[in-house]
Scaffold this motif. Structure first.
Motif, short mmCIF file in Angstrom:
data_model
loop_
_atom_site.label_atom_id
_atom_site.label_comp_id
_atom_site.label_asym_id
_atom_site.label_seq_id
_atom_site.Cartn_x
_atom_site.Cartn_y
_atom_site.Cartn_z
N ALA A 153 0.82 -1.22 0.00
CA ALA A 153 0.00 0.00 0.00
C ALA A 153 0.84 1.26 0.00
O ALA A 153 0.52 2.24 -0.68
CB ALA A 153 -0.94 -0.01 1.21
N THR A 154 1.92 1.25 0.76
CA THR A 154 2.74 2.45 0.87
C THR A 154 3.39 2.83 -0.46
O THR A 154 3.75 3.99 -0.68
CB THR A 154 3.83 2.26 1.95
N TYR A 155 3.51 1.85 -1.39
CA TYR A 155 4.15 2.13 -2.68
C TYR A 155 3.16 2.62 -3.73
O TYR A 155 3.53 3.40 -4.61
CB TYR A 155 4.86 0.87 -3.20
N PHE A 156 1.90 2.15 -3.69
CA PHE A 156 0.98 2.56 -4.75
C PHE A 156 -0.03 3.62 -4.32
O PHE A 156 -0.84 4.07 -5.14
CB PHE A 156 0.25 1.35 -5.36
N ALA A 157 0.02 4.05 -3.07
CA ALA A 157 -0.95 5.03 -2.58
C ALA A 157 -0.98 6.29 -3.44
O ALA A 157 -2.04 6.77 -3.84
CB ALA A 157 -0.65 5.38 -1.12
N THR A 158 0.20 6.83 -3.74
CA THR A 158 0.26 8.08 -4.52
C THR A 158 0.13 7.85 -6.03
O THR A 158 0.15 8.81 -6.79
CB THR A 158 1.58 8.83 -4.24
N GLN A 159 0.01 6.60 -6.44
CA GLN A 159 -0.27 6.31 -7.84
C GLN A 159 -1.78 6.32 -8.11
O GLN A 159 -2.21 6.74 -9.18
CB GLN A 159 0.30 4.93 -8.23
N ILE A 160 -2.54 5.88 -7.12
CA ILE A 160 -3.99 5.76 -7.29
C ILE A 160 -4.72 7.00 -6.76
O ILE A 160 -5.77 7.37 -7.28
CB ILE A 160 -4.51 4.50 -6.57
N LEU A 207 11.49 -7.71 -4.62
CA LEU A 207 11.15 -6.53 -5.42
C LEU A 207 11.77 -5.26 -4.84
O LEU A 207 12.31 -4.44 -5.58
CB LEU A 207 9.63 -6.38 -5.51
N THR A 208 11.66 -5.08 -3.51
CA THR A 208 12.21 -3.86 -2.91
C THR A 208 13.73 -3.82 -3.04
O THR A 208 14.32 -2.75 -3.22
CB THR A 208 11.82 -3.75 -1.43
N ARG A 209 14.36 -4.98 -2.95
CA ARG A 209 15.82 -5.02 -3.07
C ARG A 209 16.26 -4.81 -4.52
O ARG A 209 17.26 -4.14 -4.79
CB ARG A 209 16.35 -6.36 -2.56
N ALA A 252 11.76 4.01 -5.80
CA ALA A 252 11.22 4.77 -6.93
C ALA A 252 10.53 3.86 -7.94
O ALA A 252 9.40 4.12 -8.37
CB ALA A 252 12.33 5.56 -7.60
N LYS A 253 11.19 2.78 -8.34
CA LYS A 253 10.60 1.87 -9.32
C LYS A 253 9.46 1.05 -8.71
O LYS A 253 8.53 0.65 -9.42
CB LYS A 253 11.68 0.95 -9.88
N MET A 254 9.53 0.79 -7.40
CA MET A 254 8.42 0.11 -6.74
C MET A 254 7.16 0.95 -6.86
O MET A 254 6.07 0.44 -7.14
CB MET A 254 8.74 -0.14 -5.27
N ALA A 255 7.29 2.25 -6.64
CA ALA A 255 6.13 3.14 -6.73
C ALA A 255 5.69 3.32 -8.18
O ALA A 255 4.49 3.49 -8.45
CB ALA A 255 6.46 4.49 -6.12
N GLU A 256 6.63 3.25 -9.11
CA GLU A 256 6.30 3.47 -10.51
C GLU A 256 5.55 2.29 -11.11
O GLU A 256 4.50 2.45 -11.74
CB GLU A 256 7.59 3.73 -11.30
N PHE A 257 6.09 1.06 -10.93
CA PHE A 257 5.45 -0.10 -11.54
C PHE A 257 5.60 -1.39 -10.74
O PHE A 257 4.86 -2.35 -10.96
CB PHE A 257 6.02 -0.34 -12.94
N GLY A 258 6.57 -1.44 -9.81
CA GLY A 258 6.85 -2.70 -9.11
C GLY A 258 5.68 -3.23 -8.31
O GLY A 258 5.50 -4.45 -8.18
N TRP A 259 4.85 -2.33 -7.78
CA TRP A 259 3.71 -2.77 -6.97
C TRP A 259 2.68 -3.54 -7.78
O TRP A 259 1.87 -4.30 -7.22
CB TRP A 259 3.03 -1.56 -6.32
N ARG A 260 2.68 -3.38 -9.10
CA ARG A 260 1.70 -4.07 -9.94
C ARG A 260 2.00 -5.57 -10.05
O ARG A 260 1.08 -6.39 -10.23
CB ARG A 260 1.70 -3.48 -11.35
N ILE A 261 3.26 -5.94 -9.95
CA ILE A 261 3.66 -7.33 -10.18
C ILE A 261 2.95 -8.31 -9.25
O ILE A 261 2.43 -9.34 -9.70
CB ILE A 261 5.20 -7.46 -10.08
N PRO A 262 2.89 -8.05 -7.93
CA PRO A 262 2.21 -8.99 -7.04
C PRO A 262 0.73 -9.18 -7.38
O PRO A 262 0.21 -10.30 -7.26
CB PRO A 262 2.38 -8.37 -5.66
N PHE A 263 0.05 -8.13 -7.81
CA PHE A 263 -1.37 -8.27 -8.13
C PHE A 263 -1.59 -9.12 -9.38
O PHE A 263 -2.54 -9.93 -9.43
CB PHE A 263 -2.00 -6.88 -8.30
#
Length: 443
Positions: free
Chosen positions: A49-56, A187-189, A194-205
């Protein structure tokens, strides 16, 4: 209300019947995988959540975006009772199998939608609105999943081995959590914040949606519970208002489901979602490795959690369900506030916190499905569990991440753990009034 039409009798697999000495690998695997998918998909929302909050949500106010993200997380909980009632009623009338298929299909669709969701910058207000709709679908699915899987596994298990059988639900859950936290660590490592917030958070879903499709495939040939087949006429002929029936005929059972579930929900979402986001939010700017440390500590604790499930489930078949639940509730009542001092960015402190918390949690998770199934008769079992379990989870689990986030943002984070201890104390008092259900022949 529309219901899922039962599969024609000629195409159904023969019923699954408990066989002394035999272990039904396929039914347990098929039931467990769906429950595991539910927990994977539900957990990754809290973890990332902390990574995609500001994307949505609008990125101008990061704190508000995170609060709104967890508000959406909490809102989905309030559709779990609806899903528990709807899917439970379908299961009590037409069988556990059909309802279990619908639940895993809804979970798959929700995950794919979130994983492919355009950002707020791309489609504006539609982004959070679609997120809410996807979470509602997953809330309905999650509401029906645990109740139907609990009922199914309890009905195919011999009475004296029910604790062992249902423990596989949370072995599957533990494996799903392990996949989620390991994926988060990698993923975080690999990608960095920056990339986690950009697109990395989508991978788990996206992966969650794929896992759900696998679960759907495994469940399509699932055999119906023979115990349900013997008792299904009661649900059709005698039970017209199932929720009122549970309150009228089994008010103590409703109380005991609430008592066993309230701390269960708070403890899980505190350990898996709330603490994770709080630690990352608090220390990320001063300690760039904090995200990795959180996921590593969680991974270690979940490995231990998985290892404990079957032995503790077997132990409950010998000493009873009630002592196991009391170990869980008393531990959280006494130890939660002292453990909160371990919320630090270093790996050792976080590992101790998560290992102790998840180990105590294992005493409840290995038997909670069996306890709830043993408290209700067959004709209202899925409905009773689905409604009352999910109402409790909606209130106590859905509010936990939002409350701890709000308290942290107002420099009152320590107070949350006093709330957890208070919930544990109330749960202990309720469980003391609960009858022992070990070895009970299902009604």
């Amino acid at each position: 209300m529309s219901t899922v039409a039962p599969t024609p009798e000629s195409t159904l697999p023969p019923p699954a019947t408990p066989t002394p000495g035999a272990f039904p690998v396929k039914p347990i695997a098929a039931a467990t995988v769906g429950h595991a998918v539910e927990w994977f998909d539900w957990t990754i929302y809290g973890l990332f959540a902390t990574y995609f909050a500001t994307q949505i949500f609008p990125k101008e106010n990061e704190d508000l975006a995170l609060l709104l993200t967890f508000a959406t997380f909490g809102a989905a909980f309030f559709f779990r009772p609806l899903g528990g009632w709807m899917m439970g009623r379908v299961a009590d009338l037409t069988g556990r199998r059909g309802a279990m298929l619908v639940c895993v299909a809804l979970m798959a669709g929700g995950s794919f939608v979130i994983g492919a969701l355009p950002t707020y910058d791309q489609i504006g207000i539609w982004s959070p609105l679609v997120l809410v709709l996807a979470r509602i679908a997953q809330g309905i699915a999650a509401g029906g999943e645990l109740s139907n899987t609990s009922a199914y596994l309890s009905e195919v298990a011999p009475a004296g081995r029910r604790g062992r059988y249902v423990s596989f639900m949370y072995i599957g859950t533990g494996v799903a959590l392990l996949l989620a936290t390991t994926l988060g660590f990698w993923l975080t490592r690999t990608l960095g914040p920056a990339k986690m917030a950009e697109f990395g958070w989508r991978i788990p879903f996206i992966l969650g949606g794929i896992f759900a499709l696998v679960g759907l495939f495994m469940r399509k040939d699932l055999k119906e519970s023979a115990h349900f087949e013997e008792h299904k006429a009661k649900a059709i002929e005698k039970v017209k208002n199932p929720l009122l029936t549970t309150l009228r005929l089994s008010p103590r059972s409703v109380l005991h489901v609430v008592g066993t579930t309230m701390l269960f929900a708070v403890a899980y979402y505190t350990l898996i979602g709330s603490i994770n986001s709080s630690v990352v939010k608090k220390f990320a700017k001063t300690n760039p490795e904090v995200g990795q440390n959180v996921f590593m500590a969680l991974t270690i604790s979940i490995v231990i959690f998985i290892a404990l499930q079957y032995p503790l489930g077997a132990l409950s078949d010998k000493i009873g369900r009630k002592p196991m639940m009391l170990i869980f509730t008393v531990f959280y009542a006494v130890a939660m506030v002292p453990l909160s001092s371990l919320i630090k960015p270093d790996l050792l402190s976080l590992t101790i916190l998560y290992v102790l918390g998840m180990s105590a949690f294992a005493f409840a998770s290995c038997i909670l499905p069996a306890i709830m199934a043993e408290l209700f008769p067959t004709e209202v079992r899925s409905t009773g569990i689905g409604a009352w379990y999910n109402i409790t989870v909606a209130i106590f689990g859905g509010g936990a991440p939002y409350l701890i986030t709000w308290l942290n943002q107002n420099q009152m984070g320590d107070r949350f753990f006093w709330v957890v201890s208070a919930v544990a104390a109330v749960a202990t008092l309720i469980i003391l009034t609960m009858p022992e259900t070990r070895g009970k022949k299902l009604d």
